[in-house]
Design a protein around this motif. Sequence first.
Motif, PDB file in Angstrom:
ATOM      1  N   HIS A  17       0.812  -1.240   0.016  1.00 30.83           N
ATOM      2  CA  HIS A  17      -0.103   0.015  -0.089  1.00 30.83           C
ATOM      3  C   HIS A  17       0.792   1.336  -0.074  1.00 30.83           C
ATOM      4  O   HIS A  17       0.241   2.386   0.430  1.00 30.83           O
ATOM      5  CB  HIS A  17      -0.922   0.091   1.295  1.00 30.83           C
ATOM      6  CG  HIS A  17      -2.046  -1.072   1.227  1.00 30.83           C
ATOM      7  ND1 HIS A  17      -1.727  -2.160   1.983  1.00 30.83           N
ATOM      8  CD2 HIS A  17      -2.923  -1.233   0.673  1.00 30.83           C
ATOM      9  CE1 HIS A  17      -2.726  -3.126   1.728  1.00 30.83           C
ATOM     10  NE2 HIS A  17      -3.359  -2.539   0.960  1.00 30.83           N
ATOM     11  N   ASP A  18       1.991   1.156  -0.385  1.00 29.48           N
ATOM     12  CA  ASP A  18       2.901   2.091  -0.362  1.00 29.48           C
ATOM     13  C   ASP A  18       2.746   3.083  -1.593  1.00 29.48           C
ATOM     14  O   ASP A  18       2.631   2.507  -2.972  1.00 29.48           O
ATOM     15  CB  ASP A  18       4.362   1.814  -0.718  1.00 29.48           C
ATOM     16  CG  ASP A  18       5.399   2.800  -0.439  1.00 29.48           C
ATOM     17  OD1 ASP A  18       5.022   4.024  -0.100  1.00 29.48           O
ATOM     18  OD2 ASP A  18       6.743   2.551  -0.490  1.00 29.48           O
ATOM     19  N   PRO A  19       2.490   4.401  -1.694  1.00 25.24           N
ATOM     20  CA  PRO A  19       2.435   5.262  -2.919  1.00 25.24           C
ATOM     21  C   PRO A  19       3.637   5.363  -3.435  1.00 25.24           C
ATOM     22  O   PRO A  19       3.692   5.691  -4.800  1.00 25.24           O
ATOM     23  CB  PRO A  19       1.916   6.666  -2.080  1.00 25.24           C
ATOM     24  CG  PRO A  19       2.473   6.587  -0.822  1.00 25.24           C
ATOM     25  CD  PRO A  19       2.332   5.011  -0.194  1.00 25.24           C
ATOM     26  N   TRP A  20       4.802   5.284  -3.045  1.00 26.84           N
ATOM     27  CA  TRP A  20       6.108   5.172  -3.689  1.00 26.84           C
ATOM     28  C   TRP A  20       6.325   3.774  -4.258  1.00 26.84           C
ATOM     29  O   TRP A  20       5.889   2.775  -3.782  1.00 26.84           O
ATOM     30  CB  TRP A  20       7.164   5.717  -2.551  1.00 26.84           C
ATOM     31  CG  TRP A  20       7.283   6.986  -2.127  1.00 26.84           C
ATOM     32  CD1 TRP A  20       6.508   7.343  -0.859  1.00 26.84           C
ATOM     33  CD2 TRP A  20       7.998   7.952  -2.872  1.00 26.84           C
ATOM     34  NE1 TRP A  20       6.844   8.683  -0.942  1.00 26.84           N
ATOM     35  CE2 TRP A  20       7.627   9.091  -2.075  1.00 26.84           C
ATOM     36  CE3 TRP A  20       8.670   8.387  -3.962  1.00 26.84           C
ATOM     37  CZ2 TRP A  20       8.244  10.415  -2.101  1.00 26.84           C
ATOM     38  CZ3 TRP A  20       9.249   9.598  -4.353  1.00 26.84           C
ATOM     39  CH2 TRP A  20       8.960  10.472  -3.576  1.00 26.84           C
ATOM     40  N   GLN A  21       6.725   3.808  -5.534  1.00 22.87           N
ATOM     41  CA  GLN A  21       7.241   2.554  -6.378  1.00 22.87           C
ATOM     42  C   GLN A  21       8.510   2.508  -6.739  1.00 22.87           C
ATOM     43  O   GLN A  21       9.206   3.596  -7.020  1.00 22.87           O
ATOM     44  CB  GLN A  21       6.105   2.583  -7.576  1.00 22.87           C
ATOM     45  CG  GLN A  21       4.841   2.525  -7.179  1.00 22.87           C
ATOM     46  CD  GLN A  21       4.279   1.267  -6.560  1.00 22.87           C
ATOM     47  OE1 GLN A  21       4.543   0.197  -6.460  1.00 22.87           O
ATOM     48  NE2 GLN A  21       3.606   1.400  -5.289  1.00 22.87           N
ATOM     49  N   TRP A  22       9.171   1.442  -6.580  1.00 22.77           N
ATOM     50  CA  TRP A  22      10.342   1.330  -7.009  1.00 22.77           C
ATOM     51  C   TRP A  22      10.613   1.070  -8.364  1.00 22.77           C
ATOM     52  O   TRP A  22       9.902   0.476  -9.234  1.00 22.77           O
ATOM     53  CB  TRP A  22      11.028  -0.084  -6.316  1.00 22.77           C
ATOM     54  CG  TRP A  22      11.140  -0.062  -4.786  1.00 22.77           C
ATOM     55  CD1 TRP A  22      10.088  -0.541  -3.930  1.00 22.77           C
ATOM     56  CD2 TRP A  22      12.172   0.341  -3.945  1.00 22.77           C
ATOM     57  NE1 TRP A  22      10.501  -0.401  -2.541  1.00 22.77           N
ATOM     58  CE2 TRP A  22      11.894   0.124  -2.719  1.00 22.77           C
ATOM     59  CE3 TRP A  22      13.254   1.089  -4.205  1.00 22.77           C
ATOM     60  CZ2 TRP A  22      12.680   0.805  -1.499  1.00 22.77           C
ATOM     61  CZ3 TRP A  22      14.310   1.625  -3.335  1.00 22.77           C
ATOM     62  CH2 TRP A  22      13.607   1.396  -1.876  1.00 22.77           C
ATOM     63  N   ALA A  23      11.731   1.722  -9.066  1.00 21.92           N
ATOM     64  CA  ALA A  23      11.980   1.880 -10.220  1.00 21.92           C
ATOM     65  C   ALA A  23      12.530   0.162 -10.744  1.00 21.92           C
ATOM     66  O   ALA A  23      13.186  -0.381  -9.959  1.00 21.92           O
ATOM     67  CB  ALA A  23      13.091   2.929 -10.893  1.00 21.92           C
ATOM     68  N   ASP A  24      12.247  -0.127 -12.105  1.00 20.50           N
ATOM     69  CA  ASP A  24      12.940  -1.353 -12.494  1.00 20.50           C
ATOM     70  C   ASP A  24      14.427  -1.316 -12.384  1.00 20.50           C
ATOM     71  O   ASP A  24      14.910  -0.477 -12.996  1.00 20.50           O
ATOM     72  CB  ASP A  24      12.441  -1.615 -13.796  1.00 20.50           C
ATOM     73  CG  ASP A  24      12.886  -2.954 -14.359  1.00 20.50           C
ATOM     74  OD1 ASP A  24      13.757  -3.637 -13.728  1.00 20.50           O
ATOM     75  OD2 ASP A  24      12.637  -3.106 -15.557  1.00 20.50           O
TER      76      ASP A  24
END
Length: 166
Positions: A17-24
């Motif tokens: 549920h994190d609004p931050w997403q990890w870049a590939d």
Amino acid sequence: MTSAAPTATLHLVDPAHDPWQWADAHDPQPAPRAGLILHASQWEAVRERWPAELPVGVLWPNDRSVQALADDLPRLDLIALHFPRWTDGRAYSQARLLRGRLGFSGQLRAVGDVIADQVLQLWRCGFDAAELRPGQSAEVAHQALRWFAAHYQPDVRHPDGGLLHA
């Protein structure tokens, strides 16, 4: 056990549920979009052309100087500091430098092999968020923030030191 000061709060990140997403990690130059956390090498590759209005974060390895980020701090909304093992404390020092010496005011997030017992030390060094390793209890982490009501040593939150009362 006693209760810590009410300011001892640390956001426990739920990756689902994190609004931050990890870049590939395999994309050397990710396309700009809001709320992306880039690896250090990705940030270095795109920082000159990253739109100023897009919130961005960076994952910084614990074996690199945070001084290298000094000029970028006004543009960064989040810095994730990596704990490759919970016994490796270099990210604590990085957090203290970022908060104390460099004045970073965005989110400092502990990631990697982060265990519930670390949260009070994380908070005292300047972290305001942590992603616990799988299998760790959020309830234990919240309790750990209340283990001590006072500290003799100075910390990022109380740089004057002395006995701090709840």
